[in-house]
Design an enzyme around this catalytic site. Sequence first.
Site: not given
Length: 500
Positions: A335, A378
């Site tokens: 992340h 992402c």
Amino acid sequence: MDLNQLLYYIDNNLGQEDFESLKFLCVGIIPNKKLEKMRSSLDIFEELQKSGEISEEDMFILPELLYLIGQHSLLKKLNTNKSAMNNALIEERYISMYRRMLFELSESITKEDLRSIIFLLDIPSKFKENKNFLDILCYLDKTEVISEDNLEVLEKVFRNVSQELLKRINQYKESRESPNRILPSAPTENTSLSETPFSIQDVSSIHMESQNDDLDSTIEHFEEVQEFPSEKDVETENDIAALSLQGQTKSEVYPMNQKCRGYCVIINNSDFLKSDPRIGTEKDAEYLNRVFSWLGFEVEVHNNQKAQDIVKIMNNVQIKDHTHRDCFVCCILTHGQSQAILGTDNEVVKINVIVSKFSPQNCKTLAEKPKLFFIQACQGKNTQGAHLIEEDAVSSIKTIPNDADVLIGMSTVDGCFSYRHIETGTWYIQALCSNLIKMVPKGEDILSILTKVNKDVSEKQHSKSGTILKQMPQPAYTLRMKLVFPIPTSDFKEYSSAAE
């Protein structure tokens, strides 16, 4: 730094293989009896000093030798660089075209080629065990089986073993007939090393204002960014062999001739203190491990690392000696947030900090060698996707360091999701591994492979509440040459759980 200190420094940065290469290239310049007694590169340098070949006033032979054995980073200590030597060797050279050609042949021989050559040559049995091609060439040269104007034995062998290496012999013969002809190993260049033929560009900044751009515009954009340099002669026949598989003409390619391709570090974070677990990431880590091991890398996998531990890992790799390795690969699965990744403690590590650790200033033994970073993340802040697909929370890299020879492959463009399947792994990493397996054996370069990855990922989709969700990977790079991984000697052993 005086001359002796300089020679001592260079010797400390050369390995045993470099020493053997220098001995071979110095045949005819240093008497054979003296060469046979030498045990280090420093012995060679001292003898060249005694004979007047190396002096404070004239040491041209030294950068020529370093250039030929591929130690281009050491040229900076001599106030020159690879480009300058390319040009200088057109007008002046100590090493004969003949010896240079034989050395280039030896640099291009694979283990399979060597077995075939030994089988076809009529040589004593003692030369058939634990010998490299340089040893065999030394024997053939010493016994006058081959000479500058008699290469029939080698030509006969290479007609069976390698047509590409046979071409190199023919090029040498043509060069002897036309002395002013430039050998393929000495391409002319007008740009210095600091004049990078590519500019670093964030893919999202050109022709990609929306994640809904169609596939054709995406491919057009990627081709615009990569801007390969004009065709040039290659340095070794390894380059020609690799590119011939693509049906391409000669072009400059990063050297890939070390026994170990390089270190590949994989950071795989699954369990976080404050974020959702990244279920399925183990599939990506396992696949990357197997693929890069197959490509000849020494792989290190580090699971669930805190931010400070990630920094320590990078520091440890930074101080390693990469002299006898071709490149470096770092894969990060985690992340994160804008221009940063997260450790499992949810603390931030800036991406540019990681990349800059391997710049020429901070990691000298990786200077002029490609550094590849693949980041699965992402680049937007929207909520998670549907049942089996989740979103990683890492934002984009808007800039990358102004150092050459870097490639950063992001899994998606700025502001968009990067999808991960909890059973088969992420779209991007699975496509990357799959295409490396398919395209490396075809001799394709890394940017062509990433173009195919772009295409494959862009064609995938996931439906959420009637909305079609798409993904577009994003490469950014300052590679100065084509990067073509050597074809592995064995086929990749696929298994169903690794494939998407």
